[in-house]
Scaffold this motif. Structure first.
Motif, PDB file in Angstrom:
ATOM      1  N   ALA A   1       0.797  -1.230   0.000  1.00 14.26           N
ATOM      2  CA  ALA A   1       0.000   0.000   0.000  1.00 14.26           C
ATOM      3  C   ALA A   1       0.832   1.285   0.000  1.00 14.26           C
ATOM      4  N   PRO A   2       1.789   1.463   0.917  1.00 14.43           N
ATOM      5  CA  PRO A   2       2.511   2.744   0.937  1.00 14.43           C
ATOM      6  C   PRO A   2       3.349   2.978  -0.314  1.00 14.43           C
ATOM      7  N   TYR A   3       3.944   1.925  -0.855  1.00 12.76           N
ATOM      8  CA  TYR A   3       4.796   2.066  -2.035  1.00 12.76           C
ATOM      9  C   TYR A   3       3.978   2.398  -3.284  1.00 12.76           C
ATOM     10  N   LEU A   4       2.819   1.747  -3.427  1.00 11.12           N
ATOM     11  CA  LEU A   4       1.975   2.033  -4.578  1.00 11.12           C
ATOM     12  C   LEU A   4       1.409   3.452  -4.491  1.00 11.12           C
ATOM     13  N   ARG A   5       1.076   3.886  -3.271  1.00 13.43           N
ATOM     14  CA  ARG A   5       0.580   5.262  -3.135  1.00 13.43           C
ATOM     15  C   ARG A   5       1.688   6.261  -3.470  1.00 13.43           C
ATOM     16  N   LYS A   6       2.929   5.961  -3.077  1.00  9.53           N
ATOM     17  CA  LYS A   6       4.038   6.860  -3.368  1.00  9.53           C
ATOM     18  C   LYS A   6       4.282   6.961  -4.877  1.00  9.53           C
ATOM     19  N   PHE A   7       4.018   5.849  -5.581  1.00 12.56           N
ATOM     20  CA  PHE A   7       4.201   5.868  -7.035  1.00 12.56           C
ATOM     21  C   PHE A   7       3.243   6.855  -7.698  1.00 12.56           C
ATOM     22  N   GLY A   8       2.045   7.006  -7.128  1.00 12.80           N
ATOM     23  CA  GLY A   8       1.160   8.103  -7.513  1.00 12.80           C
ATOM     24  C   GLY A   8       0.319   7.911  -8.752  1.00 12.80           C
ATOM     25  N   LYS A   9       0.061   6.668  -9.158  1.00  9.55           N
ATOM     26  CA  LYS A   9      -0.774   6.437 -10.328  1.00  9.55           C
ATOM     27  C   LYS A   9      -2.208   6.144  -9.917  1.00  9.55           C
ATOM     28  N   PHE A  10      -3.084   5.996 -10.936  1.00  8.59           N
ATOM     29  CA  PHE A  10      -4.498   5.761 -10.678  1.00  8.59           C
ATOM     30  C   PHE A  10      -4.834   4.275 -10.521  1.00  8.59           C
ATOM     31  N   THR A  11      -4.137   3.408 -11.281  1.00 14.11           N
ATOM     32  CA  THR A  11      -4.531   2.000 -11.336  1.00 14.11           C
ATOM     33  C   THR A  11      -3.334   1.077 -11.146  1.00 14.11           C
ATOM     34  N   VAL A  12      -3.620  -0.175 -10.800  1.00 13.14           N
ATOM     35  CA  VAL A  12      -2.587  -1.196 -10.650  1.00 13.14           C
ATOM     36  C   VAL A  12      -1.904  -1.464 -11.991  1.00 13.14           C
ATOM     37  N   SER A  13      -2.677  -1.526 -13.052  1.00 14.00           N
ATOM     38  CA  SER A  13      -2.122  -1.793 -14.381  1.00 14.00           C
ATOM     39  C   SER A  13      -1.162  -0.693 -14.815  1.00 14.00           C
ATOM     40  N   GLU A  14      -1.470   0.545 -14.451  1.00 13.75           N
ATOM     41  CA  GLU A  14      -0.607   1.664 -14.809  1.00 13.75           C
ATOM     42  C   GLU A  14       0.740   1.547 -14.103  1.00 13.75           C
ATOM     43  N   PHE A  15       0.726   1.142 -12.831  1.00  6.73           N
ATOM     44  CA  PHE A  15       1.983   0.926 -12.112  1.00  6.73           C
ATOM     45  C   PHE A  15       2.809  -0.157 -12.800  1.00  6.73           C
ATOM     46  N   ILE A  16       2.177  -1.285 -13.130  1.00  7.83           N
ATOM     47  CA  ILE A  16       2.908  -2.388 -13.755  1.00  7.83           C
ATOM     48  C   ILE A  16       3.454  -1.965 -15.111  1.00  7.83           C
ATOM     49  N   GLY A  17       2.669  -1.215 -15.892  1.00  6.01           N
ATOM     50  CA  GLY A  17       3.141  -0.762 -17.197  1.00  6.01           C
ATOM     51  C   GLY A  17       4.339   0.161 -17.099  1.00  6.01           C
ATOM     52  N   ASP A  18       4.315   1.097 -16.156  1.00  5.39           N
ATOM     53  CA  ASP A  18       5.424   2.040 -15.996  1.00  5.39           C
ATOM     54  C   ASP A  18       6.645   1.375 -15.369  1.00  5.39           C
ATOM     55  N   ARG A  19       6.428   0.563 -14.348  1.00  4.90           N
ATOM     56  CA  ARG A  19       7.561  -0.084 -13.685  1.00  4.90           C
ATOM     57  C   ARG A  19       8.301  -1.037 -14.622  1.00  4.90           C
ATOM     58  N   PHE A  20       7.560  -1.770 -15.444  1.00  6.13           N
ATOM     59  CA  PHE A  20       8.189  -2.723 -16.351  1.00  6.13           C
ATOM     60  C   PHE A  20       8.326  -2.162 -17.765  1.00  6.13           C
ATOM     61  N   TYR A  21       8.220  -0.815 -17.842  1.00  8.71           N
ATOM     62  CA  TYR A  21       8.470  -0.055 -19.074  1.00  8.71           C
ATOM     63  C   TYR A  21       7.971  -0.797 -20.322  1.00  8.71           C
ATOM     64  N   SER A  22       6.686  -1.193 -20.274  1.00  4.20           N
ATOM     65  CA  SER A  22       6.158  -2.009 -21.362  1.00  4.20           C
ATOM     66  C   SER A  22       4.644  -1.865 -21.483  1.00  4.20           C
TER      67      SER A  22
ATOM     68  N   ILE B   1       8.220  -3.756  -6.934  1.00  5.22           N
ATOM     69  CA  ILE B   1       8.643  -2.879  -5.837  1.00  5.22           C
ATOM     70  C   ILE B   1       9.994  -3.286  -5.268  1.00  5.22           C
ATOM     71  N   PHE B   2      10.229  -4.583  -5.123  1.00  2.90           N
ATOM     72  CA  PHE B   2      11.386  -5.047  -4.349  1.00  2.90           C
ATOM     73  C   PHE B   2      12.496  -5.682  -5.186  1.00  2.90           C
TER      74      PHE B   2
ATOM     75  N   THR C   1      12.508   4.128  -1.162  1.00  6.29           N
ATOM     76  CA  THR C   1      13.271   4.915  -0.186  1.00  6.29           C
ATOM     77  C   THR C   1      12.622   6.275   0.035  1.00  6.29           C
ATOM     78  N   PRO C   2      12.358   6.652   1.285  1.00  6.66           N
ATOM     79  CA  PRO C   2      11.777   7.973   1.556  1.00  6.66           C
ATOM     80  C   PRO C   2      12.685   9.099   1.061  1.00  6.66           C
ATOM     81  N   ALA C   3      12.067  10.184   0.644  1.00  4.92           N
ATOM     82  CA  ALA C   3      12.832  11.333   0.169  1.00  4.92           C
ATOM     83  C   ALA C   3      13.775  11.831   1.256  1.00  4.92           C
TER      84      ALA C   3
END
Length: 599
Positions: free
Chosen positions: A92-113, A498-499, A589-591
Motif C-alpha cells: 500500500a505505501p509504495y503504490l501510493r508513493k508511485f502516484g498512479k491511478f490504477t494497478v495496471s498503470e503501475f505495472i506498465g510504468d515499472r516494467f516499461y512495457s 517494488i522489491f 526509499t523515503p525522500a
C-alpha cells in the motif's frame, strides 16, 4: 406491520441513502472518478475499504461455510485478515508513493512495457469478473428472500441500484457510499449475533459466547456450546465441528492463496490511491483491519450458534428422539422461516419414506446408514439447504423481532453492493484508463475519458449480472477462485516491481501469463468446466489433481510459478534500464533518506 413491509422500508431507506450520497459526491473529473481526488481521510478510507472488502462472501456466505464445516473453514478468516497485514506492510505505501491511478498503470510504468500493462489489464479483469460473480450471487439471494421474488429478479434489481450510484459517482461517490454501507452492514451483522448469543449463553459478546456454556438438556445442567454442538453433529453422522479434517497441504496453500490474493486484488489496492499522503496509506490499512475485525471476530460465533439452532429445530427431542414432523413445519410459528425460504428455491425438504417426519442426517456415513436402514429412513430428507442463506435466515431461526430481520436484509445487500461497486470501478478503470486512454486513444480528452469510464462500468454491470445468474458455486467459493487468480497473476508482479530491480519487462510478462494460464487451466480442469467436443456440454466433474491440491488452493502454486518464470526469464535477457532501477529506488526509499544532516 407485516415483515415484508418492514423489509421494504429498511432496504428502500438504505438505497435512498446510497443514491443520495452518490448524487452529492458525483465525480466531475477523472481524478475524482478514479481516486476520489486523493483527499479521503485515513479513517474514512479504512471504513470504505472494509465495506469494499467485506463482500457477500464475508457477510452472507462465510458464516454459512463455517457453520456446516466447522474448524476447517477457519482458513477463510486467517487468509482474508492475514492478507491485510501483507498489504499494509509490503504494497500500500509504495503504490501510493508511485502516484498512479490504477494497478495496471503501475505495472506498465515499472516494467516499461505497454504489453505488461495490457497483460495486467487482462489479469485484473479475469480476477475481478470472477469476484463480482460472487457478489451478484449474494445480491440475488438477499433480494429473492426479503422482497419475496425470484433470485433472477432480485439480481436484476441489484444491478440497477449499483448502476445508479456507481456509474455516476465513480470512486468519489463509491467511497462515501461505502462508508454508509459499512455502518449498515456491521450493525446488521452484530445486532442479531448479540441477540442470539444472549438467548443461548447469556453473554452479550458473541465472540465470548462461543466459548460459554448453554443448557445441555441432559444430566448436566450446562455444557460448553462447542461441546454440545460437537455431540449433536457427530450423533447425526457429521464430522466433528471443532476438529481439523482437511490435509495440511491444502490448508496451508489455501490460506496462503487467500492472503496473497487479498494483497493482489485491484479493487482493494485502488482504495490506497485515494489518500493524500504515503503515511495515510499505512494508517488506512490499520483502520481497515480494525473495522474488519468487528465482523470477523463475530463470524465464528454466528456460524456455530446457527448450526446449533438449526440442528435442534430439526431434532427437537435430540438426535436419539424423533425428527421434526411435516405438520409441525407447516403449522408451528418457529418454523415459518422454512416455509418462507422454501419459496426462494434455496431451501427444500421431502418426506421420502412417508413417515410424516423430516430426517436430517449424513446419509454418506456408514454408521448412520445402518441406523437409517434400521429405522426405515430413505436418505437425508432436508434435500436442499443453500449455505448462503444462513446469515440472512439466522434472525428468523432465532425468532428475533421484525426490525432485526429488516436490518439484516439491508446489511446483506449493503455488503454485496459495496464490493460489487468497487470491483466494477476497477474493471471500468482498467478499460477506460489503461486500455483506451493508455493504448488505443492516448489523445482522448478528460471529458471523453470520463464518459468512456462510465460506459465501461455499465457494460461491466451487464456482464456481471449475466454471469451472476449461473455462478460456479457458493458466494465464498466463487470468491476464493478469484483470490487464487489474483494471487497467481497480480501479486507477484507488484512484489517484484517494488522489491526487485532485476526483473525486467519480458520476465514480468512471462511470469504473469504463466501464473494466470496455469491457474485458470487447473481450475477449469479440476472443477470439470472444460468443454467436451461433439457433446455440446460441460461435464459435471473431473477426476485427478496435482498432489491432491484443491482448485481454491492452487493460486499459491500459480504465484510460485509466476515468481520462478519471471526471475528465470529476466536473468536470461537484457538487464533492467538504469532509469527504471532509479524509479524502483525512489519508490522504496523515503525522500532525503541517507542525506547528510547538519548538527
Amino acid at each position: 406491520m407485516e415483515q415484508f413491509t418492514i423489509n421494504l422500508l429498511f432496504v428502500g431507506a438504505s438505497f435512498a441513502l446510497y443514491i443520495g450520497i452518490a448524487v452529492w459526491a458525483r465525480a466531475g473529473s477523472t481524478s475524482e472518478f478514479y481516486a476520489a481526488g486523493r483527499g479521503v481521510h485515513p479513517v474514512t478510507n479504512g471504513m470504505a475499504t472494509a465495506a469494499d472488502w467485506m463482500s457477500a462472501a464475508s457477510f452472507i456466505s462465510m458464516a454459512g461455510l463455517i457453520a456446516f464445516v466447522g474448524y476447517d473453514n477457519s482458513t477463510f478468516l486467517m487468509g482474508w485478515t492475514g492478507g491485510y497485514v501483507l498489504l499494509a506492510l509490503l504494497l500500500a505505501p509504495y503504490l501510493r508513493k508511485f502516484g498512479k491511478f490504477t494497478v495496471s498503470e503501475f505495472i506498465g510504468d515499472r516494467f516499461y512495457s505497454p504489453t505488461a500493462r495490457m497483460v495486467a489489464v487482462v489479469c485484473l479483469i479475469v480476477a475481478s469478473v470472477t469476484y463480482v460473480i460472487g457478489q451478484m450471487t449474494g445480491v440475488g439471494v438477499a433480494f429473492g428472500r426479503f422482497l419475496e421474488i425470484s433470485n433472477t429478479a432480485g439480481l436484476l434489481i441489484g444491478a440497477c441500484v449499483v448502476f445508479a450510484y456507481a456509474v455516476f459517482g465513480g470512486m468519489k461517490g463509491v467511497t462515501y457510499t461505502q462508508v454508509a454501507q459499512y455502518c449498515v452492514l456491521i450493525m446488521a451483522y452484530t445486532i442479531p449475533a448479540v441477540f442470539i448469543s444472549l438467548q443461548l449463553t447469556g453473554t452479550p459478546i458473541p465472540a465470548l459466547g462461543l466459548f460459554s456454556t448453554v443448557e445441555s438438556g441432559g444430566a448436566d445442567s450446562s455444557v460448553y456450546l462447542l461441546t454440545k454442538l460437537d455431540q449433536i453433529v457427530t450423533d447425526l453422522g457429521f464430522a466433528s465441528y471443532t476438529e481439523a479434517h482437511k490435509d495440511n497441504l491444502n490448508m496451508v496453500l489455501f490460506t496462503l492463496s487467500l492472503m496473497i490474493g487479498t494483497a493482489g486484488l485491484p479493487h482493494v489496492i485502488m482504495r490506497f490511491f485515494t489518500v493524500p499522503r504515503v503515511s495515510d496509506a499505512r494508517w488506512s490499512a490499520g483502520w481497515t483491519l480494525v473495522f474488519i475485525a468487528l465482523l470477523y471476530l463475530t463470524a465464528p460465533a454466528v456460524g456455530a450458534m446457527a448450526r446449533l439452532n438449526i440442528t435442534e429445530l430439526m431434532w427437537p427431542n435430540g438426535a436419539q428422539g424423533d425428527a421434526v414432523s411435516v405438520e409441525t413445519i407447516e403449522t408451528a410459528p418457529e418454523y415459518d422461516w422454512m416455509l418462507t425460504w422454501q419459496k426462494t428455491g434455496l431451501l427444500d425438504w421431502e418426506d421420502k419414506n412417508g413417515d410424516g417426519r423430516i430426517q436430517y442426517y449424513n446419509d454418506a456415513n456408514e454408521e448412520m446408514a445402518a441406523t437409517a436402514a434400521a429405522n426405515g429412513w430413505e436418505g437425508n430428507e432436508l434435500t436442499n439447504f443453500n449455505r448462503d442463506i444462513l446469515v440472512l435466515a439466522n434472525p428468523e431461526i432465532a425468532n428475533l423481532p421484525g426490525w432485526v430481520i429488516g436490518l439484516v436484509a439491508a446489511g446483506g445487500l449493503a455488503a454485496a453492493l459495496s464490493t460489487a461497486a468497487g470491483l466494477l470501478l476497477a474493471i471500468s478503470s482498467a478499460v477506460s484508463h489503461d486500455l483506451l486512454k493508455g493504448q488505443l486513444t492516448p489523445d482522448m480528452s478528460e471529458k471523453a475519458e470520463l464518459m468512456s469510464a462510465r460506459i465501461a462500468m455499465a457494460a461491466a454491470i451487464l456482464v456481471a449480472t449475466y454471469l451472476g445468474l449461473n455462478p460456479p458455486g457458493f458466494a465464498a467459493q466463487t470468491v476464493a477462485l478469484a483470490f487464487g487468480l489474483a494471487a497467481a497473476s497480480i501479486f507477484p508482479a507488484l512484489m517484484m516491481g517494488i522489491f526487485s530491480k532485476r526483473v525486467n519487462n519480458v520476465g514480468a510478462v512471462c511470469g504473469m501469463l504463466s501464473g494466470l494460464i496455469f491457474t485458470l487451466l487447473y481450475i477449469f480442469l479440476h472443477k470439470g468446466w472444460f468443454f467436451v467436443a461433439g457433446t455440446n456440454s460441460f461435464p459435471d466433474t473431473v477426476d485427478g489433481s496435482l498432489f491432491g491440491i484443491q482448485s481454491t488452493a492452487i493460486g499459491a502454486v500459480g504465484a510460485l510459478i509466476n515468481f520462478g518464470v519471471a526471475y528465470a526469464v529476466s536473468l536470461s535477457t537484457a538487464d533492467t534500464p538504469q532509469e527504471i532501477k532509479d524509479l524502483v529506488e525512489s519508490v522504496r526509499t523515503p525522500a532525503g533518506a541517507g542525506a547528510a544532516v547538519d548538527h
